[in-house]
Design a protein around this motif. Structure first.
Motif, PDB file in Angstrom:
ATOM      1  N   GLU A 292      38.827 -21.166  33.973  1.00  0.00           N
ATOM      2  CA  GLU A 292      38.687 -19.632  34.239  1.00  0.00           C
ATOM      3  C   GLU A 292      38.353 -19.184  32.964  1.00  0.00           C
ATOM      4  N   HIS A 319      41.515 -19.895  43.051  1.00  0.00           N
ATOM      5  CA  HIS A 319      42.154 -20.037  42.198  1.00  0.00           C
ATOM      6  C   HIS A 319      41.501 -19.513  40.851  1.00  0.00           C
ATOM      7  N   GLU A 320      40.328 -19.868  40.603  1.00  0.00           N
ATOM      8  CA  GLU A 320      39.915 -19.646  39.159  1.00  0.00           C
ATOM      9  C   GLU A 320      39.701 -18.047  38.945  1.00  0.00           C
ATOM     10  N   HIS A 323      42.593 -15.864  38.129  1.00  0.00           N
ATOM     11  CA  HIS A 323      43.039 -16.068  36.757  1.00  0.00           C
ATOM     12  C   HIS A 323      42.942 -14.481  36.196  1.00  0.00           C
ATOM     13  N   GLU A 353      49.536 -20.493  35.677  1.00  0.00           N
ATOM     14  CA  GLU A 353      48.894 -21.452  36.556  1.00  0.00           C
ATOM     15  C   GLU A 353      49.673 -21.344  37.954  1.00  0.00           C
ATOM     16  N   TYR A 414      50.539 -27.116  38.691  1.00  0.00           N
ATOM     17  CA  TYR A 414      49.825 -26.590  39.969  1.00  0.00           C
ATOM     18  C   TYR A 414      50.745 -26.837  41.385  1.00  0.00           C
TER      19      TYR A 414
END
Ligand SMILES: [Zn+2]
Length: 653
Positions: A292, A319-320, A323, A353, A414
């Motif tokens: 990210e 997910h990215e 961030h 995370e 994660y």
């Protein structure tokens, strides 16, 4: 007093004009992508003027978001420091990442060659691929900027200008907004006699070294798509070497997720431009991933048709992108003022995370992009994977020492990290009668802090408790940080935490939870924890990594540690990484019948170091299997449980 003002303006005018006309940034980098020699690229820097006689020039030891040491300096060779007359100044290489320059006050130019990290002769630990660099002449260049550009000790702050000379037919995908694109070549210092046909130069600016490192650029033949998400323009830039997948297909796949994320974040995005940069490899890969940044994210993934990677692509992208909330907006001082060469780790990976990973799944179930069953299955997989890691050491310590003592625990951020977030979310919902969620808390924290205001690492728990409920403070003590003092150096505090309260949390949601369930069934005699991967003639193969957990059939077959698996019942196992592997094992499993034999062909190395094919045979039989962390919605859930579940899933009426 007007006249005086006039005089001052007149006196200052030439200086101001000069600065404006040259419009030069303190750091001016020039890279020529059209000039690749021996898989390396030449870089030139016109540095900021130096006052000191001696200065250190650094490449990063580590960059944000990777949580592991990269040592980018390893890829830099022939670093020269020159004065105005082109005379070399004395340079001493101090370590992997630093060069000491003498008579630095006379310095006017630095030059060096950069090798890429993806295919390299340089020894040492591999750099996390999405943070690495690639030089494939004329085809693809991955400029993770920390691998190409350095900075001076104590001088991260001045502006940077990048002049990137490129072949006309390549395009640079990046979150940076180009100052000028395809500026005339005579604006940059080119070596005499350089052939300028079919070359142009892209000019980018970065406001400091953090911004520069936060901004990867990938050059490739143009394959791009744009998605408009509320106020933001989202660029997809893709490189697929055999054309199996295109930017347009990726855009179609992740568009829905981004739209859902926008809603989740309150209807607008905190950025105006964002770039998803994808590099797909057609080589066999054992690990891949994404990294990210504030205005972009970079993906290194195996190349396959869109249909085969849809869900993973969406999970990665979600997910990215999330961030942006944390750590890019909500973060501690350790991250705000990142030390590229002597980094301090924060204690809050559970948030950076864990919360990010949890939100990436939660948003998809909340906006009906995955079903409740699929969402529950994702949670279960995290619980099963988390079982392989330490569970009683506070996650704050795993986080603080993730570069050294607990490096092998990192992957658990994660898993357990996301599960901490899940439990916290449900607790918040319960304590507030469904009103307040972890999302609300994160948005409140974003408001309170933000991109340019960091929190105190050791005060975050107290802060969140004050913003929510005393029970949340108790939750952190019991399950995340322990009750004792936080560790201050690499000495562990000795604090211990309890396992996460899954039973209680799922009960509140009306979801049945069973930690363990045993029954009898057929297996192939091997299970995930038994297996590792090895390379035979550069082809990745499955190997028995340990015989410690073999089930009865595995023991009867007589597997030994180090056995390389070649065939089952004389049918060759497909190459790892090929899409047929899963189906092959499934087919073998379905074919098992009591009263028949199963055989494995393995490559076994004897005590003389010779590898020989050996056939192992045993009668097929059912064995005791245990399944962990079973989850299922309770059909008899009470109205209270159903109401909390509905609030959790964003389905409140
Ligand atoms: Zn992440």
């Amino acid at each position: 007093m007007r006249s005086l003002v006039v005089i001052i303006v007149t006196l200052l005018a030439p200086v101001v004009n000069f600065a404006q006309s040259s419009n030069e940034k303190p750091y001016q980098y020039t890279v020529d992508l059209t000039r690749v020699v021996n898989d390396r690229i030449y870089v030139e820097l016109i540095p900021p003027a130096q006052k000191e006689k001696q200065m250190t020039f650094y490449f990063p030891k580590i960059v944000p978001g990777t949580y592991s040491i990269a040592d980018y300096g390893r890829y830099v060779t022939e670093l020269k420091a020159l004065d105005k007359k082109g005379k070399q100044l004395p340079v001493e290489k101090v370590d992997e990442n630093s060069w000491r320059i003498k008579n630095a006050n006379k310095l006017t130019k630095i030059s060096y060659w950069v090798d890429d990290s993806w295919d390299t002769r340089v020894k040492g630990e591999e750099i996390f691929w999405p943070a690495g660099t690639n030089i494939e002449e004329g085809r693809n260049y991955v400029i993770n900027t920390g691998g190409f550009f350095g900075y001076f000790e104590g001088q991260k702050e001045p502006d940077f200008q990048l002049n990137i000379i490129r072949p006309k037919d390549l395009y640079g995908s990046t979150g940076l907004i180009p100052e000028k694109t395809a500026a005339p070549l005579n604006k940059v210092n080119l070596e005499k006699g350089t052939d300028t046909t079919n070359k142009v130069v892209d000019v980018y600016n970065a406001t400091d070294y953090d911004h520069l490192v936060d901004s990867p650029i990938m050059y490739a033949k143009p394959d791009t798509a744009i998605i408009k998400v509320a106020n933001a323009e989202v660029l997809i830039g893709s490189y697929s070497p055999t054309g199996k997948v295109s930017a347009r297909e990726i855009a179609a796949s992740i568009r829905e997720v981004l739209m859902a994320q926008k809603e989740f974040l309150g209807g607008k995005l905190p950025v105006d431009k964002y770039a998803f940069i994808f590099y797909f490899t057609d080589k066999p890969v054992l690990s891949y991933g994404a990294l990210e940044h504030s205005y972009s994210s970079f993906y290194y993934m195996p190349e396959m048709p869109i249909g085969q990677m849809n869900q993973q692509l969406r999970d990665f992208a979600a997910h990215e992108f999330f961030h942006i909330v944390t750590p890019l907006t909500v973060h501690s001082r350790e991250i705000e003022d990142f030390d590229f060469n002597d980094p301090e780790m924060s204690r809050h990976l559970w948030m950076y995370e864990g919360v990010t990973e949890y939100f990436a799944s939660l948003v998809q179930v909340q906006y009906d992009l995955v079903s409740l069953d699929e969402f529950i299955q994702t949670i279960r997989e995290k619980m099963i994977t988390a079982d392989q890691f330490i569970n009683d050491v506070p996650f704050t310590e795993i986080s603080k020492f993730t570069l050294d003592k607990y490096h092998d625990q990192y992957y658990n951020v994660y898993q357990k990290g996301a599960l901490i977030a899940l439990c916290l979310d449900v607790k918040l919902r319960k304590l507030s009668n469904g009103e307040r969620s972890l999302r609300d808390l994160m948005l409140d924290l974003s408001e309170k802090y933000g991109k340019n205001k960091a929190f105190d690492d050791d005060k975050l728990f107290a802060e969140i408790t004050a913003m929510t409920f005393p029970e949340i403070g108790e939750f952190f003590e019991r399950y995340v940080k322990g009750t004792g003092a936080l560790p201050v150096d690499t000495t562990a505090s000795g604090n211990r935490v309890e396992p996460l309260p899954f039973e209680e949390v799922f009960e509140d949601l009306g979801i049945i939870y069973a930690e363990e369930h045993t029954f009898e069934d057929y297996t192939l005699g091997i299970d995930n924890p038994d297996l590792g991967i090895t390379q035979i003639d550069s082809v990745p193969k499955l190997q028995i990594a340990t015989t410690a957990h073999l089930n009865e059939l595995g023991k009867a077959l007589g597997f030994q540690e180090g056995d390389v698996l070649l065939a089952i019942n004389e049918e060759p196992i497909p190459d790892l990484g090929s899409p047929d592997v899963g189906a092959f094992f499934q087919e073998q499993l379905m074919g098992l019948r009591e009263g028949t034999d199963i055989s494995f062909t393995v490559l076994r190395t004897n005590s003389n170091g010779e590898a020989k094919e050996t056939i192992l045979t045993a009668p097929v039989k059912k064995v005791q299997i245990s399944q962990r962390h079973l989850l299922a919605p309770n059909p008899q859930a009470t109205p209270d449980q159903l109401a909390l579940r509905a609030a959790w899933l964003g389905k409140e009426q």
